[in-house]
Write a protein that holds these residues in place. Structure first.
Motif, short mmCIF file in Angstrom:
data_model
loop_
_atom_site.label_atom_id
_atom_site.label_comp_id
_atom_site.label_asym_id
_atom_site.label_seq_id
_atom_site.Cartn_x
_atom_site.Cartn_y
_atom_site.Cartn_z
N SER A 158 -14.11 41.98 30.23
CA SER A 158 -14.94 41.47 29.15
C SER A 158 -14.13 40.49 28.32
CB SER A 158 -15.39 42.62 28.26
OG SER A 158 -16.08 42.14 27.14
N PRO A 159 -14.76 39.40 27.90
CA PRO A 159 -14.05 38.51 26.98
C PRO A 159 -13.80 39.24 25.67
CG PRO A 159 -16.33 37.80 27.24
CD PRO A 159 -16.12 38.93 28.19
N HIS A 160 -12.79 38.82 24.95
CA HIS A 160 -12.52 39.44 23.67
C HIS A 160 -12.07 38.41 22.64
CE1 HIS A 160 -8.50 39.48 25.49
NE2 HIS A 160 -8.04 39.47 24.26
N VAL A 161 -12.26 38.77 21.40
CA VAL A 161 -11.79 37.99 20.26
C VAL A 161 -10.99 38.95 19.37
CG1 VAL A 161 -13.69 36.32 20.30
CG2 VAL A 161 -13.92 38.41 18.95
N TYR A 162 -10.38 38.39 18.35
CA TYR A 162 -9.56 39.21 17.45
C TYR A 162 -10.24 39.32 16.09
CZ TYR A 162 -6.07 39.06 21.07
OH TYR A 162 -5.43 39.21 22.26
N THR A 163 -9.86 40.34 15.36
CA THR A 163 -10.49 40.63 14.07
C THR A 163 -10.35 39.50 13.06
OG1 THR A 163 -8.49 41.81 13.40
CG2 THR A 163 -10.31 43.14 14.27
N PHE A 208 -19.96 30.75 24.76
CA PHE A 208 -20.29 29.56 25.56
C PHE A 208 -19.38 29.45 26.79
CE2 PHE A 208 -22.12 27.30 21.62
CZ PHE A 208 -23.39 27.82 21.87
N ALA A 209 -18.14 29.89 26.65
CA ALA A 209 -17.19 29.85 27.77
C ALA A 209 -17.48 30.95 28.80
CB ALA A 209 -15.76 29.98 27.26
N HIS A 210 -18.18 32.00 28.38
CA HIS A 210 -18.51 33.13 29.26
C HIS A 210 -20.00 33.45 29.16
CE1 HIS A 210 -14.25 34.05 29.93
NE2 HIS A 210 -14.09 33.75 28.66
N PRO A 211 -20.87 32.56 29.65
CA PRO A 211 -22.31 32.77 29.48
C PRO A 211 -22.85 34.02 30.18
CG PRO A 211 -21.88 30.94 30.97
CD PRO A 211 -20.56 31.35 30.39
N GLU A 212 -22.10 34.54 31.13
CA GLU A 212 -22.53 35.74 31.85
C GLU A 212 -22.26 37.02 31.06
OE1 GLU A 212 -18.21 35.60 32.40
OE2 GLU A 212 -19.75 34.06 32.36
N ALA A 213 -21.45 36.94 30.03
CA ALA A 213 -21.05 38.12 29.26
C ALA A 213 -22.21 38.68 28.45
CB ALA A 213 -19.89 37.78 28.34
N GLU A 214 -22.34 39.99 28.48
CA GLU A 214 -23.36 40.66 27.67
C GLU A 214 -22.76 41.20 26.38
OE1 GLU A 214 -25.74 43.50 29.84
OE2 GLU A 214 -25.70 42.25 31.62
N CYS A 215 -21.42 41.29 26.35
CA CYS A 215 -20.76 41.76 25.15
C CYS A 215 -19.38 41.12 25.04
CB CYS A 215 -20.63 43.28 25.14
SG CYS A 215 -19.53 43.93 26.41
N ILE A 216 -18.86 41.15 23.82
CA ILE A 216 -17.51 40.68 23.56
C ILE A 216 -16.81 41.77 22.76
CG2 ILE A 216 -16.10 39.02 22.29
CD1 ILE A 216 -18.05 36.90 22.95
N VAL A 248 -11.49 47.50 18.51
CA VAL A 248 -11.95 48.08 17.24
C VAL A 248 -13.43 47.85 17.00
CG1 VAL A 248 -9.68 47.94 16.14
CG2 VAL A 248 -11.27 46.02 15.93
N GLY A 249 -14.06 47.01 17.80
CA GLY A 249 -15.47 46.73 17.62
C GLY A 249 -16.05 46.04 18.83
N LEU A 250 -17.38 45.92 18.83
CA LEU A 250 -18.08 45.33 19.96
C LEU A 250 -19.19 44.43 19.45
CD1 LEU A 250 -18.06 45.64 23.10
CD2 LEU A 250 -19.88 47.32 22.80
N VAL A 251 -19.31 43.25 20.06
CA VAL A 251 -20.37 42.32 19.73
C VAL A 251 -21.34 42.26 20.90
CG1 VAL A 251 -20.94 39.90 19.25
CG2 VAL A 251 -18.88 40.91 18.26
N ASN A 252 -22.58 42.62 20.66
CA ASN A 252 -23.63 42.48 21.65
C ASN A 252 -24.07 41.02 21.62
OD1 ASN A 252 -26.53 42.19 22.37
ND2 ASN A 252 -26.34 44.37 22.86
N CYS A 253 -23.93 40.31 22.73
CA CYS A 253 -24.18 38.87 22.75
C CYS A 253 -25.61 38.51 22.36
CB CYS A 253 -23.85 38.30 24.13
SG CYS A 253 -22.09 38.39 24.51
N SER A 264 -8.89 47.71 28.51
CA SER A 264 -8.81 47.52 29.96
C SER A 264 -10.13 47.04 30.55
CB SER A 264 -8.35 48.80 30.67
OG SER A 264 -9.30 49.83 30.49
N GLY A 265 -11.22 47.14 29.80
CA GLY A 265 -12.51 46.68 30.29
C GLY A 265 -13.65 47.37 29.56
N VAL A 266 -14.86 47.12 30.05
CA VAL A 266 -16.04 47.74 29.47
C VAL A 266 -16.85 48.42 30.58
CG1 VAL A 266 -16.21 46.19 27.49
CG2 VAL A 266 -17.38 45.60 29.60
#
Length: 149
Positions: free
Chosen positions: A32-37, A49-57, A67-72, A138-140
Motif C-alpha cells: 500500500s502506498p503511504h504518507v507521513y503524519t 494520483f501516482a497510485h490510482p489503483e490504491a483503495e487506501c493509503i 498510525v492511521g488510514l486514509v480511505n481513497c 508491511s502491507g494491508v
C-alpha cells in the motif's frame, strides 16, 4: 501534529497453528502506498494520483509505524465536497485519516484478528487492516479477504 494509535497485540496460538494461519493470511496481504503524519492533504492527493489503483493509503509516523488510514474514496469525496479543496488542501493528512484503524502484527492468528473485528463492530467488507512486521508497516489486508479464510 503527530497522531499516535496505541494497540494491543492479540494473543498468539501454537507455533503450528500460527504458521498455517499466517501462511494463508499472507496470500492476501497487499502493498500500500503511504504518507507521513507531517504531510498535507495535497501531498496525499499526489500519492493517490501516482497510485490510482490504491483503495487506501497508510499514514505512518517518522519510524514507519502505521498510525492511521486514509480511505481513497472517502478522501476524494471530502476534497470535492462544498468546502473541500479550498479548506482541506493545506491541512495535515491526519485531519482526514481514520485514527482508529486495526493494526495487526504479522504472525497473529486469523481467529484473533476476527475476534478483534467483532469487538469493534464498525468495520465494513471494503475496509483494510494494517499489517506490521516488528512494528513497521508491511502491507494491508482487506477485511473481506480475511473473512473468506
Amino acid at each position: 501534529m503527530t497522531a499516535i494509535v496505541l494497540y494491543k497485540r492479540p494473543q498468539l496460538v501454537t507455533k503450528d497453528d500460527q504458521s498455517l494461519s499466517f501462511y494463508l493470511l499472507s496470500k492476501f496481504i497487499q502493498d500500500s502506498p503511504h504518507v507521513y503524519t507531517n504531510q498535507k492533504c495535497k501531498d496525499t492527493l499526489r500519492v493517490l494520483f501516482a497510485h490510482p489503483e490504491a483503495e487506501c493509503i497508510v499514514v505512518c509516523n517518522e519510524a514507519d509505524q502505521p498510525v492511521g488510514l486514509v480511505n481513497c474514496s472517502k478522501f476524494y469525496l471530502r476534497l470535492i465536497g462544498p468546502m473541500g479543496m479550498d479548506s482541506l488542501y493545506m491541512e495535515p493528512v491526519t485531519k482526514l485519516m481514520n485514527r482508529n484503524p486495526l493494526i495487526v502484527e504479522e504472525g497473529t492468528h486469523v481467529q484473533s484478528i476476527r475476534e478483534e473485528l467483532d469487538r469493534r463492530q464498525e468495520h465494513s467488507l471494503g475496509e483494510y487492516i494494517m499489517m506490521t512486521k516488528q512494528g513497521k508497516l508491511s502491507g494491508v489486508l482487506k477485511v473481506s479477504d480475511l473473512l473468506s479464510l
